[in-house]
Design a protein around this motif. Sequence first.
Motif, PDB file in Angstrom:
ATOM      1  N   GLN A 116       2.985   3.079   0.112  1.00 23.08           N
ATOM      2  CA  GLN A 116       2.120   2.764   0.719  1.00 23.08           C
ATOM      3  C   GLN A 116       1.515   1.160   0.576  1.00 23.08           C
ATOM      4  OE1 GLN A 116      -1.902   5.705   1.576  1.00 23.08           O
ATOM      5  NE2 GLN A 116      -1.051   5.689  -0.640  1.00 23.08           N
ATOM      6  N   ALA A 117       1.278   0.173   1.196  1.00 21.29           N
ATOM      7  CA  ALA A 117       1.460  -1.083   1.356  1.00 21.29           C
ATOM      8  C   ALA A 117       0.116  -1.804   1.382  1.00 21.29           C
ATOM      9  CB  ALA A 117       1.798  -1.293   2.510  1.00 21.29           C
TER      10      ALA A 117
ATOM     11  N   GLU B 204      -5.284  11.969  -2.856  1.00 19.06           N
ATOM     12  CA  GLU B 204      -6.052  10.358  -2.454  1.00 19.06           C
ATOM     13  C   GLU B 204      -7.509  11.251  -2.897  1.00 19.06           C
ATOM     14  OE1 GLU B 204      -5.994   6.110  -0.799  1.00 19.06           O
ATOM     15  OE2 GLU B 204      -4.910   7.915   0.532  1.00 19.06           O
ATOM     16  N   ILE B 205      -8.350  10.220  -3.069  1.00 25.34           N
ATOM     17  CA  ILE B 205      -9.979  10.160  -2.930  1.00 25.34           C
ATOM     18  C   ILE B 205     -10.289   9.784  -2.084  1.00 25.34           C
ATOM     19  CG2 ILE B 205     -12.172   9.878  -4.312  1.00 25.34           C
ATOM     20  CD1 ILE B 205      -9.955   9.639  -6.892  1.00 25.34           C
TER      21      ILE B 205
ATOM     22  N   ASP C  76      -8.425   0.458   1.075  1.00 25.61           N
ATOM     23  CA  ASP C  76      -8.388  -1.230   1.992  1.00 25.61           C
ATOM     24  C   ASP C  76      -6.835  -1.108   3.008  1.00 25.61           C
ATOM     25  OD1 ASP C  76      -9.546  -1.022  -0.666  1.00 25.61           O
ATOM     26  OD2 ASP C  76      -7.691  -0.931  -1.656  1.00 25.61           O
ATOM     27  N   LYS C  77      -7.477  -2.589   3.330  1.00 26.37           N
ATOM     28  CA  LYS C  77      -6.327  -2.671   4.406  1.00 26.37           C
ATOM     29  C   LYS C  77      -5.231  -3.947   4.023  1.00 26.37           C
ATOM     30  CE  LYS C  77     -10.002  -5.064   6.836  1.00 26.37           C
ATOM     31  NZ  LYS C  77     -10.721  -6.463   7.417  1.00 26.37           N
ATOM     32  N   PRO C  78      -3.954  -2.902   4.984  1.00 29.40           N
ATOM     33  CA  PRO C  78      -3.149  -3.223   4.019  1.00 29.40           C
ATOM     34  C   PRO C  78      -2.033  -5.005   3.958  1.00 29.40           C
ATOM     35  CG  PRO C  78      -2.417  -1.980   6.365  1.00 29.40           C
ATOM     36  CD  PRO C  78      -4.036  -2.691   5.910  1.00 29.40           C
ATOM     37  N   THR C  79      -1.861  -5.341   2.867  1.00 30.11           N
ATOM     38  CA  THR C  79      -1.675  -6.080   2.130  1.00 30.11           C
ATOM     39  C   THR C  79       0.036  -6.944   2.964  1.00 30.11           C
ATOM     40  OG1 THR C  79      -0.253  -5.520   0.547  1.00 30.11           O
ATOM     41  CG2 THR C  79      -2.421  -5.831   0.024  1.00 30.11           C
TER      42      THR C  79
ATOM     43  N   GLN D 143       3.195   1.148  -6.097  1.00 28.39           N
ATOM     44  CA  GLN D 143       4.055   1.443  -7.478  1.00 28.39           C
ATOM     45  C   GLN D 143       4.188   1.724  -8.054  1.00 28.39           C
ATOM     46  OE1 GLN D 143       0.037   0.454  -9.960  1.00 28.39           O
ATOM     47  NE2 GLN D 143       0.736   0.618 -11.993  1.00 28.39           N
ATOM     48  N   ALA D 144       4.385   2.181  -8.676  1.00 25.57           N
ATOM     49  CA  ALA D 144       5.675   3.871  -9.561  1.00 25.57           C
ATOM     50  C   ALA D 144       4.608   3.624 -11.319  1.00 25.57           C
ATOM     51  CB  ALA D 144       6.616   3.157  -9.620  1.00 25.57           C
TER      52      ALA D 144
END
Length: 194
Positions: A117-118, A184-185, A190-193, A155-156
Amino acid sequence: MTTPAGSDNDGVKAQSRKLNWQMLGKLMVIAVMMFGFGYGLVPVYKKICEITGVNYLTPKDGTVAAPANTQVDKSRTITVEFDANSQGPWRFRPTVSSVQVHPGEMTTVVYEVVNKQARKMDAQAIPSYAPMQAAEFFKKVECFCFTQQTLGPNQAKEMPVVFYIDPAIPKDVKLITLSYTFFEIAGQPDKPTS
C-alpha cells in the motif's frame, strides 16, 4: 653568634628538596611493585582456576568445548511446517516451508511481509497450531506476533520466530503446523502519500 637568616632558609629548602626526592623515589618503587603484582596476578589466577576447576574455560590444547545441551532429545525428530495467511493488500510468507527439529532444540525461522500500500499500516499476527495439542509444547522465545507491527508505505520487513518444542511433547506427535494470520489493526487509515 648570629647566623644570617638566608642560610637557615637555604638549609631548610635543601632538606625539604631532599625529602621530596626521597618520597618521589619511594612512590615510584611502590607504583612499579603494584604494576608487577597486578601483572603477575593473571597467571597466578589462571593456575589456581586450573587446579581447582573453578571458572576454567580454556583447556590446555586451546580449544573451547561448548557445553552440551542436555535438554535436547536427539532420539526424536519433529517436522514443523510453516503457513501464512493475510487479510489485506500485502504479501506475507515464511522464508522456509518446513524444518526438522529435535525436541528442546532452539530454532529460528523468518517470515517476510511486504506492505503493498501507499500508506502506513499497523498489523498484528495471530498464531495457530495443528494439531491443537501441540500449542502447549510449542515454546516461542522471540516472535513478531508478541507485538504490533508497523510498516511504512511499500516497506518490506523480515521478522524472526525463535522457538523450541518442549521435550515433554507426546511421542506420537511427529508433525506440527505453525500458521500465522496477519491482519491490519482497525483504526483510522493514514492518507496515501504521493
